[in-house]
Design an enzyme around this catalytic site. Structure first.
Site, mmCIF file in Angstrom:
data_model
loop_
_atom_site.group_PDB
_atom_site.id
_atom_site.type_symbol
_atom_site.label_atom_id
_atom_site.label_comp_id
_atom_site.label_asym_id
_atom_site.label_seq_id
_atom_site.Cartn_x
_atom_site.Cartn_y
_atom_site.Cartn_z
ATOM 1 N N ASP A 103 0.843 -1.203 0.000
ATOM 2 C CA ASP A 103 0.000 0.000 0.000
ATOM 3 C C ASP A 103 0.875 1.250 0.000
ATOM 4 O O ASP A 103 2.037 1.210 0.429
ATOM 5 C CB ASP A 103 -0.883 0.035 1.258
ATOM 6 C CG ASP A 103 -1.905 -1.088 1.275
ATOM 7 O OD1 ASP A 103 -2.193 -1.651 0.205
ATOM 8 O OD2 ASP A 103 -2.392 -1.392 2.378
HETATM 9 N N1 URA Z 1 -1.359 -5.808 3.926
HETATM 10 C C1 URA Z 1 -1.839 -4.539 3.909
HETATM 11 O O1 URA Z 1 -2.867 -4.255 4.481
HETATM 12 N N2 URA Z 1 -1.115 -3.614 3.233
HETATM 13 C C2 URA Z 1 0.048 -3.882 2.617
HETATM 14 O O2 URA Z 1 0.667 -2.975 2.045
HETATM 15 C C3 URA Z 1 0.522 -5.184 2.651
HETATM 16 C C4 URA Z 1 -0.198 -6.137 3.310
#
Ligand code: URA
Length: 233
Positions: A103
């Protein structure tokens, strides 16, 4: 055939200007003959090249470990957001792509390569590779929360999450290890047990660990052993 300055960028990790300088200062040979012109060409994988006497081996693909900073999206291009590929120098970034996604606000280990076959293999949902996340959470997990996370929780998908592992560091920090890579998975797993993620950092993928010496935004080439490790996953 490829120009010697481009070959040095691709295989010795030099910037274009460093490569030009090396050639012009007679530090480079092709088939043991010193080259003085950046326009000189060679056949990759067949002709031999040295820089300061050391062989520069042809690498068909490049593999990098990036410590992803917050605020960058895991994409090659985006009309509005900064992308992780923009963190690479312009000589390197051609054809590079991320292995999976983190993310925008997640930091930590992100693999970046131009080996499309390996990307395809590694992001396959059938891969049972544990990815470890250092997760800062708003409140301590209960014994029941840990059991639920380890057995599988309902995150409003057709299936429960696959079994995970939880290691508690302290009330507000855990290491959560998961084998899947569903959208916002870690955040949704914590919400499923009535908690929430404050900060998220990926610290390893299989046996590949994020290099502590990389600060956010920095990357380095994977070592031959690390590349073998990845290919064996
Ligand atoms: N899980 C999440 O919620 N975000 C990420 O970036 C990776 C795994």
């Amino acid at each position: 055939m490829i120009r010697i300055d481009k070959y040095l960028c691709d295989n010795a990790g030099l910037s274009r200007s460093e490569a030009k300088k090396a050639v012009l200062s007679s530090k480079v040979t092709i088939n043991n003959i010193p080259v003085k012109r950046c326009e000189a060409k060679l056949l990759e994988g067949t002709d031999t090249v040295t820089l300061n006497g050391d062989p520069i081996i042809y690498e068909k693909y490049s593999y990098y470990m990036l410590n992803k900073p917050s605020g960058y999206v895991s994409a090659n291009s985006d009309s509005r957001e900064k992308t992780v590929i923009e963190l690479f120098s312009s000589e390197k970034k051609k054809n590079l792509a991320c292995v999976g996604r983190l993310d925008k606000d997640t930091t930590g280990l992100l693999l970046v390569t131009n080996d499309g076959e390996l990307i395809h293999k590694l992001i396959s949902p059938r891969k049972n590779v544990f990815k470890d996340y250092l997760v800062t959470i708003v409140k301590a997990l209960t014994v029941e929360d840990i059991k639920a996370l380890e057995e599988g929780v309902d995150i409003n998908d057709p299936a429960l999450t696959r079994p995970a592992k939880v290691r508690v560091i302290d009330d507000n920090n855990i290491i959560l290890s998961i084998t899947e890579g569903r959208f916002h998975q870690v955040k949704r797993m914590l919400i499923a047990v009535g908690n929430a993620v404050v900060k998220l950092k990926r610290i390893s993928e299989g046996s590949l660990k994020l290099d502590d010496s990389l600060s956010e935004g920095q990357y380095r080439k994977l070592t031959p052993d690390e590349i073998d490790m990845l290919k064996a996953l």
